[in-house]
Design an enzyme around this catalytic site. Structure first.
Site, PDB file in Angstrom:
ATOM      1  N   ASP A  27      -6.426  -2.021   5.344  1.00 11.06           N
ATOM      2  CA  ASP A  27      -5.903  -3.063   4.457  1.00 11.06           C
ATOM      3  C   ASP A  27      -6.041  -4.463   5.035  1.00 11.06           C
ATOM      4  OD1 ASP A  27      -5.009  -1.243   2.446  1.00 11.06           O
ATOM      5  OD2 ASP A  27      -3.347  -0.708   3.750  1.00 11.06           O
TER       6      ASP A  27
ATOM      7  N   ASP B  44      -1.260  -1.013   6.401  1.00 17.50           N
ATOM      8  CA  ASP B  44      -1.278  -0.417   7.736  1.00 17.50           C
ATOM      9  C   ASP B  44      -2.053  -1.259   8.740  1.00 17.50           C
ATOM     10  OD1 ASP B  44      -3.920   0.001   7.131  1.00 17.50           O
ATOM     11  OD2 ASP B  44      -3.783   2.183   6.986  1.00 17.50           O
TER      12      ASP B  44
ATOM     13  N   ASP C 246       0.864  -1.171   0.000  1.00 17.75           N
ATOM     14  CA  ASP C 246       0.000   0.000   0.000  1.00 17.75           C
ATOM     15  C   ASP C 246       0.911   1.235   0.000  1.00 17.75           C
ATOM     16  OD1 ASP C 246      -2.386   1.535   0.315  1.00 17.75           O
ATOM     17  OD2 ASP C 246      -1.890   1.765   2.428  1.00 17.75           O
TER      18      ASP C 246
END
Length: 642
Positions: free
Chosen positions: A539, A535, A333
């Site tokens: 996610d 995180d 991410d």
């Protein structure tokens, strides 16, 4: 050294001294044969029993409980057999070798116990983060007193003095200090905290006195979660570890059966003397013990997990460490992983010019985001208060707040329906620009009563070691992919700056999961694995879908610890590459031990069949190999800092 180890060492020393004295006695000169042989038998029996009485007792208990084929049984049969050769007049006496086998087996066992206990102690000291007490503040008396951390309730206030360990998670109420988080993150730099900042258990207060309002009970605190995670890790065996356990279960009875056949079949067929073939069978028994594999392989994984935790990388089990070693694709991410996640408003552009229009745009957007915990929402609130010279947000005028995942937020502000988000949220809004305004950053549109008010450009900065991390991942052969909910131009700029060739932009949370599934489907080998780094909150679905979920910057994050297989306790992307290097190094050590132990044992077993191997060589093949394999396994504990 434990008291049990001291007692064993004392017995070994006494037995060795007696054994050495017996070897120096000229018994053959004092007594004729066979009296000298019988005296030697009795004398060598003394150090044998002093050193090995516990081995004989364990073997007997194993027979009674049906657990026959262990190392104690093998050593007992082999050494008793060496003494029993005295019954064959044509055989050479082997009492000295029998006593020596037991002595050196105990020496090897001592070093094994010492190595294992030292390894466990190293990890125990490393994870010695559990607080022993808490200073509970009595507001009425105006003083604090020592209590068990488990007795402190949520909402109560504790006092943490300089030099003390933070016992519970909470929010600083007063005071300022620096916290040593090295036991959790592996980082030596202290963290500054003041009123309003969150603190987590396990850190050490370095300077000032602070008061903290407890937000979690002791059982749910960060320190307890981490300790439980490390404790559970030993129960999750890697494929290699489980294979060795199954291998030993079948290997031991097979080699014992071969030893019996080796001792019986040839002399029955007239191929030699009984004493010669029994001796070969005894050598076969001694060297067949699989303890080098059974002990060293799990210890290698245990050491790898301990070495990783020393750097603030918590691996939930040996199975995840093994999977990480085969990782060839790392999906990341952007926000919070490669970027700091600390946003600021770069531009506030109203639909109509004017400072008052800018202030009104920020005011409406900040109030709509008044209750959001997202970092972008915080940056909008900060921009409004700064632009308005300290004007504060009035939450009482905000109602009907609704957050739409991957789109934005809507709310009623002073009776007006306000939307703040991306273009997907702006459906039905009049006055929207035909194309997105230029600029690198996260673009948010603002609408009031379905009329376009303007847009905000939110900027995020990359972490200092983000580019280095991508280079390190490329060096170890891992492909990198970036997934983000940001616009295409923002994602393209970040990917170009970091050297990432594969990226996907404008993804909703569920689309990130779909992207991970697509990447999983393109794997060239079942052995290769895919890691997703996020995180741990937004996610979480992608973390759980990947072969290995890695939670980034998860200090104190419940969602991260629950969803991820590997938890990085700080915000440094470099720990991603470090975790893979540690996993690869651990697997190299595991296979070194497997190949070395099996190679030496097979060689000596073949020599035993042809009568070349002696009981002395058999001792090295069992005890010596086990000690060397264990010492090699302990190298997994010592890893270079990322």
């Amino acid at each position: 050294m434990t008291s049990k180890q001291k007692r064993r060492l004392t017995r070994i020393v006494i037995a060795l001294v007696i054994y050495g004295v017996i070897l120096m006695l000229p018994i053959d000169e004092w007594l004729p044969y066979p009296q000298a042989l019988y005296v030697e038998f009795v004398l060598f029996l003394v150090p044998y029993l002093i050193a090995g009485f516990d081995v004989l007792a364990k073997a007997a208990r194993g027979i009674v409980h049906g657990q026959v084929l262990d190392e104690n049984f093998l050593m007992s049969i082999a050494t008793i057999g060496a003494f029993a050769l005295v019954l064959f007049p044509e055989a050479e006496p082997h009492m000295a070798e029998g006593a020596a086998v037991m002595l050196f087996f105990q020496v090897g066992t001592f070093f094994e116990d010492y190595a294992v206990s030292k390894s466990r102690k190293s990890i125990a000291e490393l994870m010695d983060i559990a607080p022993e007490y808490a200073n509970l503040l009595d507001p009425e008396a105006g003083c604090s007193y020592l209590v068990d951390p488990d007795s402190v309730e949520v909402g109560q206030t504790i006092v943490i003095k300089p030099g003390e360990r933070v016992p519970l998670d909470g929010i600083v109420q007063s005071g300022a200090s620096q916290l040593d988080t090295s036991a959790l993150t592996g980082e030596s730099l202290p963290r500054n905290v003041g009123a309003g900042d969150e603190v987590i258990s396990g850190c050490i207060n370095l300077r000032g006195l602070i008061t903290v309002k407890v937000t979690k009970p002791y059982g749910e605190s960060t320190v307890q979660r981490i300790l439980a995670l490390v404790e559970d890790a030993s129960e999750r065996k890697a494929t290699s570890e489980a294979f060795i356990t199954r291998f030993a279960r079948y290997y031991t009875p097979i080699v014992v059966g071969c030893a019996v056949l080796l001792a019986i079949i040839p002399p029955l067929l007239g191929a030699g003397a009984w004493s010669d073939w029994i001796q070969r069978g005894l050598v076969f028994l001694v060297v067949s013990c699989p303890c080098a594999l059974v002990i060293s392989v799990p210890l290698s994984f245990f050491g790898g997990i301990g070495g990783a935790s020393r750097q603030g990388i918590l691996v939930k089990g040996g199975n995840y460490l093994e999977a990480l070693a085969h990782c060839d694709t790392v999906v990341m991410d952007k926000t919070g992983t490669l970027s700091t996640g600390k946003f600021s408003v770069i531009e506030a552009v109203p639909a109509r010019d004017g400072d008052t229009e800018v202030l009104e745009l920020l005011r409406v957007a900040a109030h709509a985001e008044a209750f959001s915990l997202h970092p972008i929402a915080a940056s909008i609130r900060e921009a409004f208060e700064a632009y308005g010279s300290g004007v504060v947000i009035d939450q009482s005028c905000v109602t009907d707040v609704s957050e739409i995942a991957g789109q934005g937020v809507s709310a009623t502000v002073d009776g007006m329906h306000v939307k703040v988000g991306n273009r997907l949220l702006m459906e039905g809004v009049s006055g929207m620009p035909g194309k997105d305004p230029s600029g690198i950053g996260t673009l948010l549109f603002v609408a009031c009563d379905d009329v376009y008010m303007g847009h905000l450009l939110i900027g995020d900065t990359l972490k200092p070691d983000a580019a280095t991390t991508i280079e390190q991942l490329k060096e170890i052969g891992a492909r990198t992919v970036m997934l983000t909910g940001d616009r295409e131009d923002v994602a393209s700029a970040v990917a170009s700056e970091l050297g990432i060739s594969d990226y996907r932009a404008q993804l909703l949370p569920q689309e990130k999961v779909e992207a991970v599934e697509q990447l999983l489907a393109t794997k060239t080998s079942k052995k290769h694995t895919l890691s997703f780094v996020g995180d741990g909150i937004n996610d979480a679905p992608a973390l759980m879908r990947a072969d290995i979920g890695i939670a980034m910057g998860a200090l104190g994050s419940d969602a991260a610890i629950e969803a991820a297989d590997v938890v990085l306790m700080d915000d440094a992307p470099a720990k991603i590459a470090a975790s893979i290097r540690i996993a690869k190094r651990t697997m190299r050590i595991v296979w070194q031990n497997i190949i070395f132990a099996l190679g030496v044992k097979i060689a000596i077993l073949v020599l035993a069949v042809f009568g070349i191997a002696t009981l002395w060589l058999a001792v090295f093949g069992d005890v010596g190999v086990a000690v060397l394999a264990i010492l090699n396994a302990m190298r997994a504990l010592h890893v270079e800092r990322a």
